[in-house]
Design a protein around this motif. Structure first.
Motif, PDB file in Angstrom:
ATOM      1  N   UNK A  61       7.940   6.188  -4.618  1.00 48.13           N
ATOM      2  CA  UNK A  61       6.910   7.166  -4.251  1.00 48.13           C
ATOM      3  C   UNK A  61       7.624   8.493  -4.235  1.00 48.13           C
ATOM      4  N   UNK A  62       8.980   8.830  -4.519  1.00 50.52           N
ATOM      5  CA  UNK A  62       9.567   9.932  -4.315  1.00 50.52           C
ATOM      6  C   UNK A  62       9.528  10.586  -3.051  1.00 50.52           C
ATOM      7  N   UNK A  63       9.587   9.614  -2.038  1.00 47.95           N
ATOM      8  CA  UNK A  63       9.333  10.113  -0.562  1.00 47.95           C
ATOM      9  C   UNK A  63      10.940  10.109   0.070  1.00 47.95           C
ATOM     10  N   UNK A  82      12.911   1.043  -1.572  1.00 52.96           N
ATOM     11  CA  UNK A  82      12.340   1.026  -3.024  1.00 52.96           C
ATOM     12  C   UNK A  82      10.930   1.605  -2.926  1.00 52.96           C
ATOM     13  N   UNK A  83      10.270   1.306  -2.048  1.00 57.54           N
ATOM     14  CA  UNK A  83       8.824   1.742  -2.054  1.00 57.54           C
ATOM     15  C   UNK A  83       8.945   3.361  -1.733  1.00 57.54           C
ATOM     16  N   UNK A  84       9.936   3.683  -0.794  1.00 54.68           N
ATOM     17  CA  UNK A  84      10.075   5.235  -0.657  1.00 54.68           C
ATOM     18  C   UNK A  84      10.477   5.987  -1.959  1.00 54.68           C
ATOM     19  N   UNK A 134       0.648  -1.258   0.045  1.00 51.06           N
ATOM     20  CA  UNK A 134       0.036   0.118  -0.021  1.00 51.06           C
ATOM     21  C   UNK A 134       0.864   1.333   0.090  1.00 51.06           C
ATOM     22  N   UNK A 135       2.207   1.234  -0.440  1.00 49.55           N
ATOM     23  CA  UNK A 135       2.983   2.406  -0.349  1.00 49.55           C
ATOM     24  C   UNK A 135       3.684   2.449   1.052  1.00 49.55           C
ATOM     25  N   UNK A 136       4.661   3.410   1.201  1.00 50.35           N
ATOM     26  CA  UNK A 136       5.551   3.372   2.108  1.00 50.35           C
ATOM     27  C   UNK A 136       4.935   3.728   3.506  1.00 50.35           C
ATOM     28  N   UNK A 137       3.712   4.737   3.400  1.00 49.47           N
ATOM     29  CA  UNK A 137       3.320   5.149   4.811  1.00 49.47           C
ATOM     30  C   UNK A 137       4.046   6.140   5.636  1.00 49.47           C
ATOM     31  N   UNK A 138       3.705   6.307   6.779  1.00 52.60           N
ATOM     32  CA  UNK A 138       4.310   7.104   7.691  1.00 52.60           C
ATOM     33  C   UNK A 138       5.820   6.670   7.913  1.00 52.60           C
ATOM     34  N   UNK A 139       6.765   7.608   7.733  1.00 44.98           N
ATOM     35  CA  UNK A 139       8.094   7.073   7.924  1.00 44.98           C
ATOM     36  C   UNK A 139       8.803   6.686   9.215  1.00 44.98           C
ATOM     37  N   UNK A 140       8.019   7.193  10.262  1.00 43.64           N
ATOM     38  CA  UNK A 140       8.634   6.943  11.625  1.00 43.64           C
ATOM     39  C   UNK A 140       8.100   5.627  12.079  1.00 43.64           C
ATOM     40  N   UNK A 179      19.823   0.754  -6.258  1.00 44.67           N
ATOM     41  CA  UNK A 179      19.532   1.127  -7.542  1.00 44.67           C
ATOM     42  C   UNK A 179      17.921   1.986  -7.512  1.00 44.67           C
ATOM     43  N   UNK A 180      17.209   1.625  -6.652  1.00 41.94           N
ATOM     44  CA  UNK A 180      15.940   2.729  -6.415  1.00 41.94           C
ATOM     45  C   UNK A 180      16.208   4.253  -5.986  1.00 41.94           C
ATOM     46  N   UNK A 181      17.349   4.092  -5.181  1.00 44.83           N
ATOM     47  CA  UNK A 181      17.848   5.602  -4.703  1.00 44.83           C
ATOM     48  C   UNK A 181      18.506   6.257  -6.014  1.00 44.83           C
ATOM     49  N   UNK A 182      18.949   5.442  -6.933  1.00 47.89           N
ATOM     50  CA  UNK A 182      19.769   6.182  -8.009  1.00 47.89           C
ATOM     51  C   UNK A 182      18.359   6.612  -8.949  1.00 47.89           C
ATOM     52  N   UNK A 183      17.458   5.752  -8.941  1.00 47.60           N
ATOM     53  CA  UNK A 183      16.470   6.126  -9.934  1.00 47.60           C
ATOM     54  C   UNK A 183      15.591   7.371  -9.376  1.00 47.60           C
TER      55      UNK A 183
END
Length: 133
Positions: free
Chosen positions: A40-42, A35-37, A11-17, A88-92
């Motif tokens: 979602x460009x979070x 990867x999820x964050x 369902x996406x990354x949600x609340x970071x904490x 790799x996700x961070x690079x993207x």
């Protein structure tokens, strides 16, 4: 007691904490969470995860992830224990945000894989000594 299972972030990354607590407790995998964050460009979620895992301030991590050079992000991600898929996700994400032209992701990934964890952690230790209060 039923066995503890890891669950994906469907369902996406949600609340970071809250997500960070689940990663720390082993309910979520670090790379899957990054990867999820990233997808979602979070960036705040990634910053929080890396800051907590490296002991650096969130401001220091944010600057490293937002700088044009991929070197600081590579070192921090390696020191934080990210795998190649998470990095790799961070690079993207960086490529989308910074519009990096001429960056060869294959070379950056190779640098990530060739950087020993001890070297990355040593760099983080030096950064801790020099970060702003």
């Amino acid at each position: 007691m039923p066995p503890i299972t890891r669950k994906p972030l469907d369902a996406g990354p949600g609340d970071p904490a809250g997500v960070l607590e689940q990663v720390t407790d082993g309910y979520l995998l670090l790379d899957d969470t990054v990867i999820a964050f990233a997808d979602a460009d979070h960036i705040a979620g990634i910053v929080l995860l890396i800051a907590r895992r490296t002991g650096l301030s969130s401001a220091t991590v944010a600057r490293a992830l937002e700088t044009k050079s991929s070197g600081p992000a590579t070192l921090l991600c390696r020191a934080a224990g990210l795998g190649v898929n998470g990095f790799s996700a961070v690079l993207r994400m960086r490529r989308r945000r910074l519009r990096e032209e001429g960056l060869n992701p294959a070379h950056v990934l190779a640098d990530f894989l060739q950087t020993p964890m001890e070297v990355a952690q040593g760099a983080v230790t030096m950064m801790q000594a020099h970060q702003e209060p």
